[in-house]
Scaffold this motif. Structure first.
Motif, short mmCIF file in Angstrom:
data_model
loop_
_atom_site.label_atom_id
_atom_site.label_comp_id
_atom_site.label_asym_id
_atom_site.label_seq_id
_atom_site.Cartn_x
_atom_site.Cartn_y
_atom_site.Cartn_z
N ARG A 119 0.81 -1.22 0.00
CA ARG A 119 0.00 0.00 0.00
C ARG A 119 0.84 1.27 0.00
O ARG A 119 0.34 2.35 -0.33
N GLU A 138 3.13 3.47 -7.48
CA GLU A 138 2.62 2.83 -8.69
C GLU A 138 3.45 3.26 -9.89
O GLU A 138 3.91 4.40 -9.98
N ASP A 157 -2.74 2.06 -12.68
CA ASP A 157 -3.32 2.39 -11.38
C ASP A 157 -3.61 1.07 -10.66
O ASP A 157 -4.51 0.33 -11.04
N GLY A 158 -2.84 0.78 -9.63
CA GLY A 158 -3.03 -0.45 -8.90
C GLY A 158 -1.94 -1.47 -9.21
O GLY A 158 -0.87 -1.14 -9.72
N TRP A 159 -2.23 -2.73 -8.91
CA TRP A 159 -1.27 -3.82 -9.10
C TRP A 159 -1.28 -4.28 -10.56
O TRP A 159 -2.34 -4.35 -11.19
N ARG A 181 -3.07 3.58 -0.75
CA ARG A 181 -4.34 2.95 -1.10
C ARG A 181 -4.78 2.10 0.08
O ARG A 181 -3.93 1.58 0.82
N ARG A 200 -11.37 -6.13 -9.96
CA ARG A 200 -11.71 -4.73 -9.66
C ARG A 200 -12.43 -4.67 -8.32
O ARG A 200 -13.48 -5.28 -8.14
N HIS A 241 -10.19 0.05 -7.32
CA HIS A 241 -8.80 -0.38 -7.31
C HIS A 241 -8.68 -1.61 -8.20
O HIS A 241 -9.57 -2.47 -8.20
N ALA A 287 -6.31 -4.86 -10.12
CA ALA A 287 -5.16 -5.75 -10.28
C ALA A 287 -5.35 -6.44 -11.62
O ALA A 287 -6.44 -6.95 -11.91
#
Length: 572
Positions: free
Chosen positions: A439, A443, A447-449, A470, A554, A563, A565
């Motif tokens: 977290r 990034e 946006d995100g993993w 996040r 999502r 968020h 992945a």
């Protein structure tokens, strides 16, 4: 300048006119400094320290360090010209380890002369060179001439800046006292290096060299670790890889020589599993992980791996996690999918990939499910173990330090940061540590993993300040390809981890490598997932019309923010 290219004294044109003898004085200072540098290069740092002892070593540090606390004479420009005043320069860099200090970019000025020649360039070893079952992990070991990397750029990159920076990660933790036991499962440890870890694990229940298993743990005279390769207590590092890793984690700090370890208070537990060629096997790793856990390690560094999945490694890493031990594992150096590599793909492994000096993912760094994050792994400087470094020039061996590249050297940066989190709070679980690292990461590509960079770039400063960028830990941990009798993909099982302040999450698919439109194929789910199965994607049902798909999870958090992945699926 001296023989190392360091500026000893700068003489302006006006000063030269006023005092011509200043040239000779400056040249004498430069010559003295050069003599010291050449002595170290000729004798090697270990011999230098032994023969000259601390007084000579400190003298060298004093000569090389900036005259930060000295009062110097300067002259004002304009109406106050000619009146002398005292000027205090900035304090020296802390830590003062020479390879740590970042070179200051200055405007080029005309110099009066340079004494001595240029120092030798340092060859860069590409690839970690660690192997399992005779198979190389990463690019073949070898050397190529590169411009020397003059400082520990990787530490600066992830937040371990000098302590005069208020945001330096080191300012948020008491790193100096003896603290967390970190097991380095590797090729051993050179305990004679003058800049090696200050604290080596000691088995207090075992009497040394009495031929008796005093603590009845099955390992006779395991006073400082165990050699699973030869089934004895000889931890000599014949390959150099383990000593290099240990130096990144816990090299002595602020001692005026060499490098700075990330956690100088870490207690290194050397557990030897690899020979001088870097070869080992899954059974050695299995036993080594159990040994480390059972003997008090709280963090394990595993900078090795291979193609193929080992059930032994999976079981051992799961055991470590259940016992509250955090395991950082190198993602691998062949630019392939992590799902096909062990132990990086295992549940309980926090897989770490490599950043290059430009701040992008190294092309050799493996990608895919279970990718934790990226940390610097390009031309990382650390210790040369005694008797290793075959192929390196004699002058480099005498220095005692050299750079290597690979995910092997990214991994200890995450492991050391995890150990500092445990200094802050010994009650942190592996999940707590993973959540903080995920977290707080910066990034990079999405946006995100994502499968290429994981959660992004390791940000130790944010992690040790517990600054969450996040509120959700979201990661696709496995994509299991199920094949039919013709070895064709029939379906894909999706596994993921979802923790934190979320309301719900769904599984979605987008057609094509650059999909812009996504359709929900599973969910919504409202329960947390821990490397849990979420969906089976049948080829004939949802994977038709393309051989490339973007799979994503999502999640919607408590504040309504989304968020993501996501990972690329390739169907042959």
């Amino acid at each position: 300048m001296d023989a190392a290219g360091r500026l000893v004294e700068l003489i302006t044109k006006d000063e030269l006119k006023r005092s011509p003898e200043a040239v000779m004085q400056a040249m004498q200072k430069a010559q003295a400094a050069s003599d010291m540098v050449m002595t170290i290069r000729r004798q090697g740092i270990q011999s230098f320290l032994q023969q000259k002892a601390m007084s000579l070593a400190q003298g060298f540090v004093d000569k090389m360090a900036p005259k930060a606390l000295d009062t110097v004479t300067g002259r004002d420009e304009g109406k106050d010209q000619g009146r002398e005043k005292d000027v205090k320069e900035a304090p020296p860099v802390v830590p003062n380890d020479p390879y740590y200090a970042e070179p200051v970019k200055k405007k080029k000025k005309k110099l009066l002369g340079i004494l001595g020649g240029e120092g030798p360039s340092v060859p860069v070893v590409i690839g970690s060179g660690m192997r399992m079952g005779g198979r190389v992990l990463g690019a073949p070991s070898g050397t190529e001439e590169e411009e020397i990397v003059p400082y520990q750029w990787g530490l600066h990159e992830i937040g371990y800046t000098p302590v005069d920076d208020p945001q330096s990660a080191w300012n948020f933790v008491d790193k100096d006292k003896k603290n967390v036991v970190v097991a380095v499962i590797d090729s051993g440890l050179d305990m004679s290096h003058p800049d090696g870890p200050q604290y080596i694990w000691a088995n207090e229940d075992e009497a040394p060299d009495n031929g008796i298993d005093d603590d009845r743990n099955g390992y006779t005279d395991d006073v400082q670790g165990w050699n699973f390769l030869d089934n004895n207590n000889d931890l000599t590092d014949l390959q150099g890889h383990g000593s290099f890793i240990s130096g990144i984690i816990a090299s002595r700090w602020n001692n005026g020589i060499g490098i700075a370890g990330i956690n100088p208070g870490a207690v290194i537990m050397p557990v030897k599993v690899a020979n001088e060629e870097g070869k080992t096997n899954s059974f050695h790793i299995f036993r080594a992980i159990h040994y480390a856990v059972d003997n008090g390690a709280k963090v394990i560094n595993i900078s090795l791996g291979s193609r193929g999945i080992s059930e032994l490694e999976r079981k051992a890493l799961n055991y470590a996690r259940q016992m509250g031990v955090f395991a950082a594992v190198a993602s691998g150096n062949v630019g392939e999918n992590i799902k096909d590599h062990g132990p990086a793909s295992a549940k309980g492994a926090f897989a770490v990939g490599s950043l290059d000096m430009e701040g992008t993912r190294s092309t050799i760094s493996n990608e895919g499910p279970n990718n934790g994050l990226l940390a610097p792994g390009d031309r990382i400087i650390s210790l040369i173990a005694s008797g290793t470094g075959k192929g390196l020039r004699k002058s480099i061996l005498q220095e005692g330090y050299y750079p290597q590249s690979g995910t092997s050297f990214s991994t200890p940066m995450a492991a050391a940061t995890a150990s500092l989190l445990l200094v802050q709070n010994p009650d942190f679980t592996p999940d707590d540590i993973e959540d903080i690292l995920h977290r707080s990461a910066d990034e990079m590509y999405t946006d995100g993993w994502d499968d290429k960079s994981g959660a992004g770039r390791l940000n130790a400063s944010a992690a040790l300040q517990h600054i969450a960028q996040r509120p959700v830990t979201l990661k696709i941990t496995q994509t299991k390809y199920n094949l039919n009798d013709d070895k064709k993909v029939e379906s894909i099982d999706v596994f993921a981890t979802v923790r934190g302040r979320f309301d719900s999450y769904v599984v979605e698919l987008g057609k094509g490598e650059h999909a812009a439109k996504f359709e929900q194929v599973a969910g919504p789910y409202t329960q947390a997932a821990d490397h849990a199965w979420l969906a089976r994607l049948e080829k004939n049902a949802v994977l038709r019309g393309s051989d490339k798909w973007i799979l994503r999870v999502r999640a919607t958090d408590k504040d309504g923010r989304e968020h993501l992945a996501q990972v690329l699926l390739e169907i042959q």
